[in-house]
Design a protein around this motif. Structure first.
Motif, PDB file in Angstrom:
ATOM      1  N   LYS A   1       2.620   7.946  24.348  1.00  0.00           N
ATOM      2  CA  LYS A   1       2.727   9.382  24.637  1.00  0.00           C
ATOM      3  C   LYS A   1       3.023   9.546  26.124  1.00  0.00           C
ATOM      4  O   LYS A   1       2.251   9.124  26.978  1.00  0.00           O
ATOM      5  CB  LYS A   1       1.433  10.104  24.267  1.00  0.00           C
ATOM      6  CG  LYS A   1       1.496  11.596  24.487  1.00  0.00           C
ATOM      7  CD  LYS A   1       0.182  12.257  24.088  1.00  0.00           C
ATOM      8  CE  LYS A   1       0.209  13.730  24.389  1.00  0.00           C
ATOM      9  NZ  LYS A   1      -1.118  14.338  24.184  1.00  0.00           N
TER      10      LYS A   1
ATOM     11  N   GLN B   1       9.046   5.133  21.653  1.00  0.00           N
ATOM     12  CA  GLN B   1       8.917   3.704  21.378  1.00  0.00           C
ATOM     13  C   GLN B   1      10.210   3.059  21.863  1.00  0.00           C
ATOM     14  O   GLN B   1      11.288   3.347  21.337  1.00  0.00           O
ATOM     15  CB  GLN B   1       8.721   3.475  19.875  1.00  0.00           C
ATOM     16  CG  GLN B   1       8.589   2.022  19.486  1.00  0.00           C
ATOM     17  CD  GLN B   1       8.473   1.853  17.978  1.00  0.00           C
ATOM     18  OE1 GLN B   1       8.913   2.688  17.207  1.00  0.00           O
ATOM     19  NE2 GLN B   1       7.894   0.746  17.567  1.00  0.00           N
TER      20      GLN B   1
ATOM     21  N   VAL C   1       2.374   9.101  13.677  1.00  0.00           N
ATOM     22  CA  VAL C   1       2.453   7.794  14.326  1.00  0.00           C
ATOM     23  C   VAL C   1       1.397   6.846  13.747  1.00  0.00           C
ATOM     24  O   VAL C   1       1.688   5.689  13.443  1.00  0.00           O
ATOM     25  CB  VAL C   1       2.295   7.960  15.862  1.00  0.00           C
ATOM     26  CG1 VAL C   1       2.010   6.649  16.550  1.00  0.00           C
ATOM     27  CG2 VAL C   1       3.535   8.611  16.455  1.00  0.00           C
ATOM     28  N   LYS C   2       0.201   7.358  13.574  1.00  0.00           N
ATOM     29  CA  LYS C   2      -0.886   6.526  13.039  1.00  0.00           C
ATOM     30  C   LYS C   2      -0.618   6.151  11.586  1.00  0.00           C
ATOM     31  O   LYS C   2      -0.731   4.980  11.217  1.00  0.00           O
ATOM     32  CB  LYS C   2      -2.215   7.274  13.156  1.00  0.00           C
ATOM     33  CG  LYS C   2      -3.391   6.459  12.738  1.00  0.00           C
ATOM     34  CD  LYS C   2      -4.703   7.194  12.956  1.00  0.00           C
ATOM     35  CE  LYS C   2      -5.862   6.308  12.532  1.00  0.00           C
ATOM     36  NZ  LYS C   2      -7.147   6.975  12.696  1.00  0.00           N
ATOM     37  N   THR C   3      -0.251   7.124  10.773  1.00  0.00           N
ATOM     38  CA  THR C   3       0.005   6.880   9.354  1.00  0.00           C
ATOM     39  C   THR C   3       1.135   5.878   9.134  1.00  0.00           C
ATOM     40  O   THR C   3       1.065   5.049   8.234  1.00  0.00           O
ATOM     41  CB  THR C   3       0.354   8.205   8.632  1.00  0.00           C
ATOM     42  OG1 THR C   3      -0.755   9.096   8.777  1.00  0.00           O
ATOM     43  CG2 THR C   3       0.657   7.999   7.176  1.00  0.00           C
ATOM     44  N   ASN C   4       2.152   5.961   9.964  1.00  0.00           N
ATOM     45  CA  ASN C   4       3.326   5.091   9.798  1.00  0.00           C
ATOM     46  C   ASN C   4       3.280   3.850  10.682  1.00  0.00           C
ATOM     47  O   ASN C   4       4.272   3.133  10.781  1.00  0.00           O
ATOM     48  CB  ASN C   4       4.595   5.902  10.068  1.00  0.00           C
ATOM     49  CG  ASN C   4       4.801   6.953   9.003  1.00  0.00           C
ATOM     50  OD1 ASN C   4       5.172   6.643   7.880  1.00  0.00           O
ATOM     51  ND2 ASN C   4       4.538   8.210   9.338  1.00  0.00           N
ATOM     52  N   ASN C   5       2.144   3.613  11.334  1.00  0.00           N
ATOM     53  CA  ASN C   5       1.926   2.443  12.170  1.00  0.00           C
ATOM     54  C   ASN C   5       3.060   2.241  13.189  1.00  0.00           C
ATOM     55  O   ASN C   5       3.599   1.156  13.335  1.00  0.00           O
ATOM     56  CB  ASN C   5       1.745   1.190  11.304  1.00  0.00           C
ATOM     57  CG  ASN C   5       1.093   0.068  12.082  1.00  0.00           C
ATOM     58  OD1 ASN C   5       0.344   0.308  13.028  1.00  0.00           O
ATOM     59  ND2 ASN C   5       1.387  -1.172  11.699  1.00  0.00           N
TER      60      ASN C   5
ATOM     61  N   SER D   1       0.681  12.715  16.347  1.00  0.00           N
ATOM     62  CA  SER D   1      -0.349  11.664  16.414  1.00  0.00           C
ATOM     63  C   SER D   1      -0.678  11.144  15.020  1.00  0.00           C
ATOM     64  O   SER D   1      -0.787   9.931  14.805  1.00  0.00           O
ATOM     65  CB  SER D   1      -1.618  12.200  17.085  1.00  0.00           C
ATOM     66  OG  SER D   1      -1.372  12.493  18.439  1.00  0.00           O
ATOM     67  N   ALA D   2      -0.826  12.049  14.062  1.00  0.00           N
ATOM     68  CA  ALA D   2      -1.123  11.646  12.683  1.00  0.00           C
ATOM     69  C   ALA D   2       0.050  10.878  12.084  1.00  0.00           C
ATOM     70  O   ALA D   2      -0.139   9.851  11.413  1.00  0.00           O
ATOM     71  CB  ALA D   2      -1.435  12.881  11.840  1.00  0.00           C
TER      72      ALA D   2
ATOM     73  N   GLN E   1       4.260   2.023  16.931  1.00  0.00           N
ATOM     74  CA  GLN E   1       3.707   1.667  18.237  1.00  0.00           C
ATOM     75  C   GLN E   1       4.331   2.556  19.318  1.00  0.00           C
ATOM     76  O   GLN E   1       5.121   2.098  20.129  1.00  0.00           O
ATOM     77  CB  GLN E   1       3.956   0.181  18.535  1.00  0.00           C
ATOM     78  CG  GLN E   1       3.354  -0.766  17.520  1.00  0.00           C
ATOM     79  CD  GLN E   1       1.840  -0.625  17.445  1.00  0.00           C
ATOM     80  OE1 GLN E   1       1.150  -0.620  18.459  1.00  0.00           O
ATOM     81  NE2 GLN E   1       1.330  -0.500  16.233  1.00  0.00           N
TER      82      GLN E   1
END
Length: 161
Positions: free
Chosen positions: A55, A63, A46-50, A43-44, A52
């Motif tokens: 889950k 993706q 995916v968020k950090t690397n933007n 989750s971290a 899309q």
């Protein structure tokens, strides 16, 4: 002679019962804490690397880059041919086809692939970020992939049979 037969039968029966053992687990490993840690790390990431990513109910993140075309209903015996690159979350490439497609039987690949590949069709491309539980778990398949590794695959499905 009859006593001898009973004696032999009794010895065999005792031997069979003595050989019985309770079903004891070989490994009492609980994958839940590792799975939770993997999910948080993904989750971290995916968020950090933007990224899309979605889950899946299983816990795999994916993706769909290209859905592909077709209507294959996948089975464990389905033969898939793909180009792919597998990385760890730190970016280390541990496996790649280098543009030369490789064929597999779907039931013979890691569970993360078995779940993720079914989301695309021939010509499709998908990114799978797989918790260690659906990859190699506590095993290390090579010196490049430590135990409990989260795997990040980009897969192009070139053929499905």
């Amino acid at each position: 002679m009859v006593k001898f037969k009973y004696f032999i039968l009794m010895i065999c029966l005792i031997g069979c019962l003595a050989a019985c053992k309770k079903n004891e687990p070989v490994d009492d490993y609980d994958p839940t804490p590792q799975f939770k840690a993997d999910t948080a790390a993904i989750s971290a990431f995916v968020k950090t690397n933007n990224i899309q990513a979605t889950k899946d109910a299983s816990g795999i993140f994916y993706q769909i880059l290209e859905p592909g075309a077709g209507s294959v209903t996948y089975q464990a015996s389905t033969k898939i041919t793909s180009n792919y690159e597998g990385k760890l979350l730190n970016g280390t490439v541990f496996d790649t086809t280098n543009g030369t497609p490789i064929s597999f039987i779907l039931g013979n690949v890691i569970v993360g692939w078995q779940i993720g590949i079914q989301k695309i069709q021939k010509g499709g491309k998908i990114r799978l970020i797989i918790p260690s539980y659906y990859a190699y778990g506590t095993r290390s398949p090579s010196s490049l992939v430590p135990a409990n590794s989260i795997l990040d695959f980009t897969i192009t499905l070139t053929d499905v049979q």
